[in-house]
Design a protein around this motif. Structure first.
Motif, mmCIF file in Angstrom:
data_model
loop_
_atom_site.group_PDB
_atom_site.id
_atom_site.type_symbol
_atom_site.label_atom_id
_atom_site.label_comp_id
_atom_site.label_asym_id
_atom_site.label_seq_id
_atom_site.Cartn_x
_atom_site.Cartn_y
_atom_site.Cartn_z
ATOM 1 N N ARG A 50 0.134 -8.701 -7.384
ATOM 2 C CA ARG A 50 0.626 -8.928 -6.022
ATOM 3 C C ARG A 50 2.050 -8.394 -5.863
ATOM 4 O O ARG A 50 2.935 -9.038 -5.308
ATOM 5 N N THR A 51 2.241 -7.161 -6.371
ATOM 6 C CA THR A 51 3.553 -6.532 -6.390
ATOM 7 C C THR A 51 3.576 -5.271 -5.536
ATOM 8 O O THR A 51 2.714 -4.402 -5.683
ATOM 9 N N VAL A 52 4.576 -5.190 -4.653
ATOM 10 C CA VAL A 52 4.802 -3.943 -3.918
ATOM 11 C C VAL A 52 5.420 -2.943 -4.882
ATOM 12 O O VAL A 52 6.533 -3.151 -5.380
ATOM 13 N N ILE A 53 4.705 -1.860 -5.169
ATOM 14 C CA ILE A 53 5.253 -0.866 -6.094
ATOM 15 C C ILE A 53 5.862 0.321 -5.362
ATOM 16 O O ILE A 53 6.626 1.084 -5.955
ATOM 17 N N ALA A 54 5.559 0.471 -4.077
ATOM 18 C CA ALA A 54 6.179 1.534 -3.277
ATOM 19 C C ALA A 54 6.171 1.142 -1.815
ATOM 20 O O ALA A 54 5.147 0.734 -1.273
ATOM 21 N N GLY A 55 7.331 1.247 -1.207
ATOM 22 C CA GLY A 55 7.450 1.014 0.225
ATOM 23 C C GLY A 55 8.055 2.235 0.874
ATOM 24 O O GLY A 55 8.683 3.071 0.198
ATOM 25 N N PHE A 56 7.876 2.362 2.179
ATOM 26 C CA PHE A 56 8.319 3.556 2.876
ATOM 27 C C PHE A 56 9.117 3.187 4.120
ATOM 28 O O PHE A 56 9.321 2.010 4.430
ATOM 29 N N LYS A 57 9.572 4.195 4.830
ATOM 30 C CA LYS A 57 10.495 4.008 5.943
ATOM 31 C C LYS A 57 9.986 3.002 6.973
ATOM 32 O O LYS A 57 10.741 2.179 7.476
ATOM 33 N N ASN A 58 8.721 3.047 7.286
ATOM 34 C CA ASN A 58 8.163 2.174 8.319
ATOM 35 C C ASN A 58 7.304 1.038 7.756
ATOM 36 O O ASN A 58 6.499 0.450 8.474
ATOM 37 N N SER A 59 7.489 0.729 6.481
ATOM 38 C CA SER A 59 6.694 -0.332 5.856
ATOM 39 C C SER A 59 7.111 -1.715 6.358
ATOM 40 O O SER A 59 8.280 -1.958 6.672
ATOM 41 N N THR A 60 6.132 -2.617 6.389
ATOM 42 C CA THR A 60 6.376 -4.031 6.674
ATOM 43 C C THR A 60 5.763 -4.837 5.532
ATOM 44 O O THR A 60 4.564 -4.742 5.277
ATOM 45 N N ILE A 61 6.567 -5.628 4.853
ATOM 46 C CA ILE A 61 6.071 -6.392 3.708
ATOM 47 C C ILE A 61 5.106 -7.469 4.198
ATOM 48 O O ILE A 61 5.457 -8.268 5.069
ATOM 49 N N PRO A 62 3.885 -7.522 3.669
ATOM 50 C CA PRO A 62 2.894 -8.510 4.112
ATOM 51 C C PRO A 62 3.396 -9.937 3.938
ATOM 52 O O PRO A 62 4.140 -10.245 3.003
ATOM 53 N N THR A 63 2.960 -10.820 4.832
ATOM 54 C CA THR A 63 3.404 -12.215 4.815
ATOM 55 C C THR A 63 2.410 -13.151 4.136
ATOM 56 O O THR A 63 2.573 -14.371 4.175
ATOM 57 N N ASP A 64 1.394 -12.609 3.503
ATOM 58 C CA ASP A 64 0.356 -13.392 2.842
ATOM 59 C C ASP A 64 0.641 -13.474 1.344
ATOM 60 O O ASP A 64 0.723 -12.451 0.658
ATOM 61 N N ALA A 65 0.783 -14.701 0.818
ATOM 62 C CA ALA A 65 1.068 -14.885 -0.608
ATOM 63 C C ALA A 65 -0.072 -14.410 -1.492
ATOM 64 O O ALA A 65 0.131 -14.134 -2.677
ATOM 65 N N ASN A 66 -1.278 -14.328 -0.952
ATOM 66 C CA ASN A 66 -2.399 -13.812 -1.727
ATOM 67 C C ASN A 66 -2.347 -12.292 -1.853
ATOM 68 O O ASN A 66 -3.093 -11.701 -2.641
#
Length: 374
Positions: free
Chosen positions: A184-200
């Motif tokens: 459950r790890t974000v390994i790459a984000g981009f300019k317009n990314s939004t981090i998900p709000t779901d703990a799952n």
């Protein structure tokens, strides 16, 4: 030659023991290449592995690096080697055949003209920094066959807003973030990314996940409990970051080089600020530090030349128990004690702030608000 390791052959004199080292490519298969001057196309053909090259300067086709506009890899080759197209800054298109299983480390490093790339369904591995500094990249698919993506694959793709067109069984895409499903790890984000709000879906921002991305704001939701080292380092346009109270550690170099951060309010349960965490944040003027703080790492606030106030919410005796490593003199010189948490401000302002509802949920600070103008 007495020793060969990672492309370096060591020659040692048997009489005086003098050592000479020579950079040598080590090929694993019989491949050939040709370059069409008219179309500026590099064609690589053969069977098996493309080879092992341990520096960009040992690549066989390095002489056409500055001229190549398109690359065609013919069927029969099973991998794209390390450094294959390192600094091919004019490269615009790549034809990758079915059968390619591996993309090597730094393979497309600084291919800043490359906008789109289609990866075959045979692909299983993308090694570290493969698409680093690909600032024009708009679209890349992650086939379901991929089971291993290395660190920093899209690092410093500053203006990229890639569209991940498919997902593997090991990796998913949500909110424009590439996520390792099992951890459950974000390994790459981009300019317009939004981090998900779901703990799952997400609980961790991975090492260097957003490093060098050209974004102005980021919201880290309450389901995230860990922000790994260098997660937002060198985000030079970053003005606003909203961090939930569930983050207790600001790890090493997390906001290193974020020049435009202005006012920082750390979550009320923060226990540690890692080494270099805010190093080179030259626009940082104020920071609010919670009474729970125990450790400040070396050079965490080095070169924060604009810092005018470090508002510690605890007492002077509590501050004296905080372990502060070297090169943090500016922090110590600007500290004040017994400060209240400021009212959470709008995420449209140039501040790093707490989520308002999360601040209100903390019983021990419920009645400790001050006007944001203070």
């Amino acid at each position: 030659a007495t020793y060969l390791s990672e492309g370096i052959t060591t020659h040692k004199c048997t009489k005086c023991n003098a050592v000479k080292k020579v950079e040598t490519p080590c090929l694993e298969s019989n491949i050939s290449w040709s370059f069409n001057e008219g179309t500026k196309t590099l064609t690589i053909s053969g069977t098996g592995s493309m080879g092992k090259f341990f520096t960009p300067n040992t690549i066989l086709w390095k002489e056409v690096r500055d001229k190549t506009v398109s690359v065609v890899i013919q069927s029969g080759i099973v991998d794209i080697c390390d450094y294959a197209f390192y600094d091919f800054t004019s490269l615009k298109s790549v034809t990758i055949p079915s059968g390619i299983k591996v993309i090597g480390a730094y393979a497309f490093h600084n291919c800043k003209s490359l906008e789109n790339i289609s990866l075959p369904s045979s692909l299983t591995t993308i090694h570290i920094h493969a698409f680093e500094y690909c600032s024009s990249l708009k679209s890349v698919n992650i086939p379901k066959s991929v089971s291993n993506i290395g660190y920093g694959v899209f690092r410093y793709a500053k203006d990229a807003t890639p569209v991940i067109t498919s997902a593997s069984s090991k990796y998913t895409v949500s909110g424009g973030c590439l996520i390792e499903t099992s951890t459950r790890t974000v390994i790459a984000g981009f300019k317009n990314s939004t981090i998900p709000t779901d703990a799952n879906t997400v609980t961790t921002i991975g090492r260097g996940a957003f490093r060098g991305i050209n974004m102005e704001s980021i919201t880290i939701p309450s389901n995230v409990t860990t922000i790994s080292i260098h997660a937002f380092a060198d985000c030079k346009a970053l003005k606003t970051a909203v961090i939930s109270r569930n983050v207790t550690v600001i790890d090493e170099g997390v906001f290193y080089g974020c020049y435009k951060l202005d006012n920082v309010v750390l979550p009320p349960n923060t226990e540690m600020i890692g080494a270099l965490a805010f190093n080179e944040c030259t626009g940082l003027k104020t920071i609010t530090l919670p009474s729970t703080l125990k450790t400040v790492g070396v050079s965490a606030f080095k070169n924060c030349t604009a810092l005018s106030k470090a508002a510690f919410t605890g007492s002077s005796s509590q501050w004296s128990s905080v372990s502060i490593a070297g090169s943090n003199d500016i922090l110590k010189s600007k500290v004040t004690y017994g400060n209240a948490y400021p009212t959470a401000m709008s995420t449209t302002t140039e501040h790093m702030v707490l989520d308002a509802e999360e601040v209100k949920s903390d019983a021990h600070i419920t009645n400790r608000y001050v006007c944001s103008n203070n």
